[in-house]
Design a protein around this motif. Structure first.
Motif, PDB file in Angstrom:
ATOM      1  N   LEU A 536      66.850 103.333  74.228  1.00 44.10           N
ATOM      2  CA  LEU A 536      67.514 102.141  73.579  1.00 44.10           C
ATOM      3  C   LEU A 536      67.948 101.158  74.594  1.00 44.10           C
ATOM      4  CD1 LEU A 536      69.736 103.769  70.634  1.00 44.10           C
ATOM      5  CD2 LEU A 536      67.576 102.772  70.432  1.00 44.10           C
ATOM      6  N   PRO A 537      67.692  99.844  74.374  1.00 39.91           N
ATOM      7  CA  PRO A 537      68.285  98.759  75.359  1.00 39.91           C
ATOM      8  C   PRO A 537      69.619  98.849  75.511  1.00 39.91           C
ATOM      9  CG  PRO A 537      66.752  97.956  73.793  1.00 39.91           C
ATOM     10  CD  PRO A 537      66.767  99.229  73.136  1.00 39.91           C
ATOM     11  N   VAL A 538      69.984  98.740  76.650  1.00 39.84           N
ATOM     12  CA  VAL A 538      71.447  98.763  76.920  1.00 39.84           C
ATOM     13  C   VAL A 538      71.812  97.394  77.998  1.00 39.84           C
ATOM     14  CG1 VAL A 538      72.029 101.126  77.017  1.00 39.84           C
ATOM     15  CG2 VAL A 538      71.388  99.997  79.053  1.00 39.84           C
ATOM     16  N   PRO A 539      72.936  96.864  77.754  1.00 37.81           N
ATOM     17  CA  PRO A 539      73.368  95.552  78.582  1.00 37.81           C
ATOM     18  C   PRO A 539      73.892  95.777  79.779  1.00 37.81           C
ATOM     19  CG  PRO A 539      75.039  95.971  76.980  1.00 37.81           C
ATOM     20  CD  PRO A 539      74.143  97.205  76.579  1.00 37.81           C
ATOM     21  N   LEU A 540      73.116  95.112  80.869  1.00 39.09           N
ATOM     22  CA  LEU A 540      73.393  95.169  82.130  1.00 39.09           C
ATOM     23  C   LEU A 540      74.199  93.886  82.502  1.00 39.09           C
ATOM     24  CD1 LEU A 540      70.435  96.915  83.875  1.00 39.09           C
ATOM     25  CD2 LEU A 540      72.103  97.825  82.808  1.00 39.09           C
ATOM     26  N   GLY A 541      75.432  93.966  83.111  1.00 38.33           N
ATOM     27  CA  GLY A 541      75.919  92.735  83.442  1.00 38.33           C
ATOM     28  C   GLY A 541      76.117  92.362  84.963  1.00 38.33           C
ATOM     29  N   PHE A 542      75.823  91.099  85.399  1.00 38.22           N
ATOM     30  CA  PHE A 542      75.614  90.914  86.781  1.00 38.22           C
ATOM     31  C   PHE A 542      76.599  89.482  86.857  1.00 38.22           C
ATOM     32  CE2 PHE A 542      71.681  92.619  85.704  1.00 38.22           C
ATOM     33  CZ  PHE A 542      71.421  93.310  86.847  1.00 38.22           C
ATOM     34  N   LYS A 545      79.124  84.533  91.589  1.00 38.36           N
ATOM     35  CA  LYS A 545      79.836  83.344  91.579  1.00 38.36           C
ATOM     36  C   LYS A 545      79.063  82.571  92.737  1.00 38.36           C
ATOM     37  CE  LYS A 545      84.359  85.043  90.144  1.00 38.36           C
ATOM     38  NZ  LYS A 545      85.637  85.093  90.310  1.00 38.36           N
ATOM     39  N   GLY A 546      78.918  81.096  92.323  1.00 39.43           N
ATOM     40  CA  GLY A 546      78.408  80.227  93.403  1.00 39.43           C
ATOM     41  C   GLY A 546      76.852  80.245  93.581  1.00 39.43           C
ATOM     42  N   ALA A 547      76.296  80.976  92.649  1.00 35.12           N
ATOM     43  CA  ALA A 547      74.872  81.127  92.619  1.00 35.12           C
ATOM     44  C   ALA A 547      73.922  80.081  92.280  1.00 35.12           C
ATOM     45  CB  ALA A 547      74.477  82.366  91.969  1.00 35.12           C
ATOM     46  N   LYS A 548      73.123  79.521  92.759  1.00 37.16           N
ATOM     47  CA  LYS A 548      71.952  78.660  92.195  1.00 37.16           C
ATOM     48  C   LYS A 548      70.792  79.272  91.499  1.00 37.16           C
ATOM     49  CE  LYS A 548      72.782  74.371  94.909  1.00 37.16           C
ATOM     50  NZ  LYS A 548      72.193  73.259  95.703  1.00 37.16           N
ATOM     51  N   THR A 549      70.377  80.323  92.158  1.00 39.05           N
ATOM     52  CA  THR A 549      69.325  81.357  91.586  1.00 39.05           C
ATOM     53  C   THR A 549      69.718  82.607  91.574  1.00 39.05           C
ATOM     54  OG1 THR A 549      68.373  81.453  93.673  1.00 39.05           O
ATOM     55  CG2 THR A 549      67.539  79.510  92.108  1.00 39.05           C
ATOM     56  N   PHE A 550      69.381  83.426  90.679  1.00 42.29           N
ATOM     57  CA  PHE A 550      69.683  84.861  90.645  1.00 42.29           C
ATOM     58  C   PHE A 550      68.287  85.618  90.120  1.00 42.29           C
ATOM     59  CE2 PHE A 550      70.940  88.774  88.189  1.00 42.29           C
ATOM     60  CZ  PHE A 550      71.767  89.270  89.200  1.00 42.29           C
ATOM     61  N   LEU A 568      69.532  86.700  81.421  1.00 44.78           N
ATOM     62  CA  LEU A 568      69.914  85.647  80.721  1.00 44.78           C
ATOM     63  C   LEU A 568      71.192  84.994  81.291  1.00 44.78           C
ATOM     64  CD1 LEU A 568      69.704  83.820  78.028  1.00 44.78           C
ATOM     65  CD2 LEU A 568      71.034  85.171  76.993  1.00 44.78           C
ATOM     66  N   PRO A 569      71.148  83.718  81.701  1.00 47.04           N
ATOM     67  CA  PRO A 569      72.555  83.046  82.024  1.00 47.04           C
ATOM     68  C   PRO A 569      73.376  82.816  81.321  1.00 47.04           C
ATOM     69  CG  PRO A 569      70.537  81.396  82.387  1.00 47.04           C
ATOM     70  CD  PRO A 569      70.075  82.777  81.925  1.00 47.04           C
ATOM     71  N   LEU A 570      74.546  83.018  81.562  1.00 44.32           N
ATOM     72  CA  LEU A 570      75.858  83.138  80.482  1.00 44.32           C
ATOM     73  C   LEU A 570      76.806  81.816  80.952  1.00 44.32           C
ATOM     74  CD1 LEU A 570      76.555  86.539  79.829  1.00 44.32           C
ATOM     75  CD2 LEU A 570      75.152  85.048  78.684  1.00 44.32           C
ATOM     76  N   GLY A 571      76.646  81.400  82.060  1.00 40.68           N
ATOM     77  CA  GLY A 571      77.464  80.206  82.811  1.00 40.68           C
ATOM     78  C   GLY A 571      78.307  80.892  83.774  1.00 40.68           C
ATOM     79  N   GLN A 572      79.129  80.049  84.401  1.00 35.38           N
ATOM     80  CA  GLN A 572      80.151  80.575  85.527  1.00 35.38           C
ATOM     81  C   GLN A 572      79.594  81.768  86.412  1.00 35.38           C
ATOM     82  OE1 GLN A 572      83.387  80.945  82.976  1.00 35.38           O
ATOM     83  NE2 GLN A 572      84.218  78.884  83.357  1.00 35.38           N
ATOM     84  N   ARG A 574      77.620  84.111  85.558  1.00 35.80           N
ATOM     85  CA  ARG A 574      77.340  85.520  84.847  1.00 35.80           C
ATOM     86  C   ARG A 574      75.994  85.665  84.286  1.00 35.80           C
ATOM     87  NH1 ARG A 574      80.316  85.871  80.353  1.00 35.80           N
ATOM     88  NH2 ARG A 574      80.847  83.688  80.348  1.00 35.80           N
ATOM     89  N   TYR A 575      75.474  86.637  84.130  1.00 30.91           N
ATOM     90  CA  TYR A 575      74.111  87.051  83.851  1.00 30.91           C
ATOM     91  C   TYR A 575      74.149  88.125  83.042  1.00 30.91           C
ATOM     92  CZ  TYR A 575      72.748  83.616  87.236  1.00 30.91           C
ATOM     93  OH  TYR A 575      72.985  82.369  88.218  1.00 30.91           O
ATOM     94  N   THR A 576      73.076  88.293  82.084  1.00 33.24           N
ATOM     95  CA  THR A 576      73.123  89.600  81.232  1.00 33.24           C
ATOM     96  C   THR A 576      71.763  90.042  81.203  1.00 33.24           C
ATOM     97  OG1 THR A 576      74.005  91.043  79.335  1.00 33.24           O
ATOM     98  CG2 THR A 576      73.303  88.476  79.139  1.00 33.24           C
ATOM     99  N   ALA A 577      71.169  91.272  80.933  1.00 31.60           N
ATOM    100  CA  ALA A 577      69.946  91.521  80.435  1.00 31.60           C
ATOM    101  C   ALA A 577      70.109  92.833  79.621  1.00 31.60           C
ATOM    102  CB  ALA A 577      69.450  92.214  81.874  1.00 31.60           C
ATOM    103  N   LEU A 578      69.067  93.119  78.777  1.00 34.19           N
ATOM    104  CA  LEU A 578      68.991  94.051  77.867  1.00 34.19           C
ATOM    105  C   LEU A 578      67.672  94.820  78.544  1.00 34.19           C
ATOM    106  CD1 LEU A 578      69.501  92.823  74.182  1.00 34.19           C
ATOM    107  CD2 LEU A 578      70.861  94.235  75.434  1.00 34.19           C
TER     108      LEU A 578
END
Length: 613
Positions: A536-542, A545-550, A568-572, A574-578
């Motif tokens: 099952l997909p689980v959310p990974l969070g990253f 701060k200050g990133a232009k690319t990730f 998926l960029p969330l702003g500020q 923050r990024y997330t992935a399933l």
């Protein structure tokens, strides 16, 4: 000059020896320190006229439930010759009230603080859990200067409880007792009499400390499921249970002589059944700092409630093969000097793969928690290695969640500045998802660390850490710092190796300026074994701060091949992935790449960052 004559009285009314007597005034030249060895003669000292902060530690009473007594005279006026009686009977035991059953789990400490004129007088003492209580004499309100009495308590859920009918008996496991898991109903049997004991809990009586050890093998051979030792008359029964080393042949519990009479009465009446419950993975802990300001009241009663306590919801994962680790939480008052080495604390046994509710006193007391991922061989000094949080206080009613060793554990920058042509860098080798920090070495593991410092693409220096100062050029230049770590141990399953690199530009500026070092914080929803579910997909969070690319990638073969992680960029930052994970026996490795302003860059690879169940 006036003579002050001290005599002591025990709690039972007999003349007392007194190990510590202190008289301190506004001038250190007038201080006097002594003791009483001759109970009949006492101790006499000659001091100038004045007001003295006077206290005496009577030491623990000599009985089954020892009580340590502190005698206090915060404003003892010496204007003539005095007779001072240090009467332990006037000391009133402190009562700490909790909503759940508790036993002492670690040393208890107590402190006095007094200001007289320009002097600040501090004193502290400690007791092992073999001391049942601390008693202190009530005092009047201090009229000049300030005064504080405080006591520090570590109270945990009992590891074992024994119920006889409606009565719950206070018992402790022996130092080498095997664990008892869950609730058992055993018939009582007289272990001192002949006969079979199959499936029963044997009760034996002790005449002197330690005489029970030689009886355990015989009880086991006769079929006993467990044993309760009723201690010698007048002797305390306490040993610091340890989960490692040679074990007793059967679960062994201790109870004091007077408390054990309930069991002996049952045996005389034909036996019966007892209910024994083992909870060696203690589910809750009380960290109490009781404070009395200005005076000691007639009776100190500290009721632990949401007006004076915070809840720390602590998660302790299993990082490897050890089922037990170690921890210490240091507490100190605002007037105390911050020094973990100067604090009186022993190491506590900490079950791994465990979630524990920790009720910590709020207010102006400062706390700092250290957790070692493994069970160390000694217990009496400050923990070395492991992870630690920063000093902090808690608000009343606050709830805080803490995850220790939560993935991803990796090196991270905690401080990076430039002053003139000096770069000051602090990169702990081990930082978990909640920001607890630790360093290589100090644990019984094999740690390898290599650091490299580059300027404009040329290697300037190699070290064994990225902690300290580095020489910079006056002009604008590109710098690159690399850090390689490896940890090899059966007690360390994940984050076994890391490769990290920080690239940035810097030139001399006025004053001290922060350096533009990038980094990544991780949020992996792992369980108490450091694993995520398969399939099952689980959310990974990253968070970068200050990133232009990730960019993020994962590997199931220790970095031989890599697979991109769609984020998926969330702003500020923050990024997330399933991510749906496949089964792996070794773990999931992660690799991230971040770019920022002016050519800044961060790259990090963590081998076996977390597992899959």
């Amino acid at each position: 000059m006036h003579k002050v004559h001290f005599t002591g009285i025990e709690r039972d009314g007999s003349p007392a020896r007194v190990p510590v007597i202190m008289m301190q005034s506004a001038s250190s030249r007038d201080d006097a320190f002594g003791y009483i060895l001759d109970e009949q003669a006492g101790w006499t000292v000659e001091v100038p006229e004045g007001v003295y902060h006077t206290q005496a530690v009577m030491g623990e009473s000599h009985d089954e439930l020892p009580v340590d007594s502190l005698i206090l005279f915060p404003e003892l006026k010496v204007d003539r010759d005095l007779e001072v009686v240090l009467d332990a009977r006037k000391a009133v035991p402190i009562e700490i009230r909790t909503s759940q059953p508790v036993m002492q789990d670690g040393i208890a400490t107590y402190f006095t603080y007094r200001t007289i004129g320009n002097r600040r007088l501090a004193f502290g003492a400690m007791n092992f859990p073999s001391v049942e209580a601390l008693a202190v004499t009530p005092t009047a309100q201090v009229q000049e200067g300030t005064f504080e009495f405080s006591s520090r308590w570590q109270l945990a859920a009992p590891r074992v409880t024994v119920k006889v009918g409606r009565d719950t008996l206070l018992v402790r496991p022996t130092i080498r007792s095997p664990e008892i898991s869950g609730t058992k109903r055993w018939k009582l049997a007289d272990g001192d009499a002949d006969g079979k004991l199959k499936g029963k809990i044997a009760v034996i009586t002790s005449k002197e400390q330690g005489d029970w050890n030689s009886k355990f093998d015989g009880l086991k051979e006769r079929g006993a499921a467990a044993v309760i030792v009723v201690g010698p008359d007048g002797s305390p029964m306490w040993q610091p249970w340890q989960p490692t080393g040679d074990r007793d042949p059967l679960p062994a519990l201790m109870i004091t002589h007077d408390r054990g009479q309930v069991l002996l009465d049952r045996l005389r009446k034909g036996g019966g059944t007892v209910e024994v419950t083992g909870r060696f993975q203690t589910p809750y802990l009380y960290e109490v700092m009781q404070v009395s300001s200005g005076r000691v009241p007639e009776k100190i009663v500290h009721d632990v409630n949401w007006r004076n306590t915070a809840l720390v919801d602590s998660h302790y994962p299993a990082t490897g093969s050890d089922r037990y680790a170690k921890d210490q939480r240091f507490g100190w008052r605002p007037w105390q000097i911050y020094s973990l080495d100067a604090q009186m604390e022993t190491q506590r046994v900490l079950p791994t793969a465990n979630r524990r509710a920790e009720y910590v006193s709020s207010g102006d007391t400062q706390w700092q928690h250290i957790v070692q991922h493994m069970h160390t061989w000694e217990s009496n000094s400050r923990l070395r290695g492991g992870l630690t949080d920063g000093p902090r206080s808690y608000r009343a009613g606050e709830t805080v969640k803490e995850r220790w060793f939560a993935p991803v554990v990796r090196p991270a920058v905690t401080s990076a500045t430039r002053t003139g042509d000096v770069l000051a860098i602090q990169v702990p080798e081990f930082v978990d998802a909640d920001g607890h920090t630790g360093y290589a070495g100090g644990s019984d593991t094999t740690d390898t660390v290599k650091a490299r410092f580059y300027r404009d693409g040329k290697l300037v220096e190699e070290r064994d850490s990225l902690r300290g100062t580095f020489t910079a050029a006056e002009r604008d230049a590109e710098y690159r710092m690399e850090l390689s770590t490896a940890r090899t141990s059966e007690t360390w399953r994940y984050a076994t190796a890391t490769e990290s690199a920080w690239t940035f530009r810097s030139a001399r500026t006025q004053g001290t300026q922060a350096l533009p070092l990038l980094g990544v914080d991780y949020d992996i929803p792992a369980d108490l074994e450091g694993r995520v579910p398969k399939g099952l997909p689980v959310p990974l969070g990253f968070t970068a701060k200050g990133a232009k690319t990730f960019k993020a990638e994962l590997s199931y073969d220790d970095g031989k091949t890599w697979k991109p992680i769609p984020v998926l960029p969330l702003g500020q930052g923050r990024y997330t992935a399933l991510v749906g994970h496949k089964k792996t026996e070794t773990g999931v490795s992660l690799r991230v790449t971040v770019t920022g302003d002016k050519g800044s860059r961060f790259e990090q690879t963590v081998t076996r960052a977390y597992g899959v169940r």
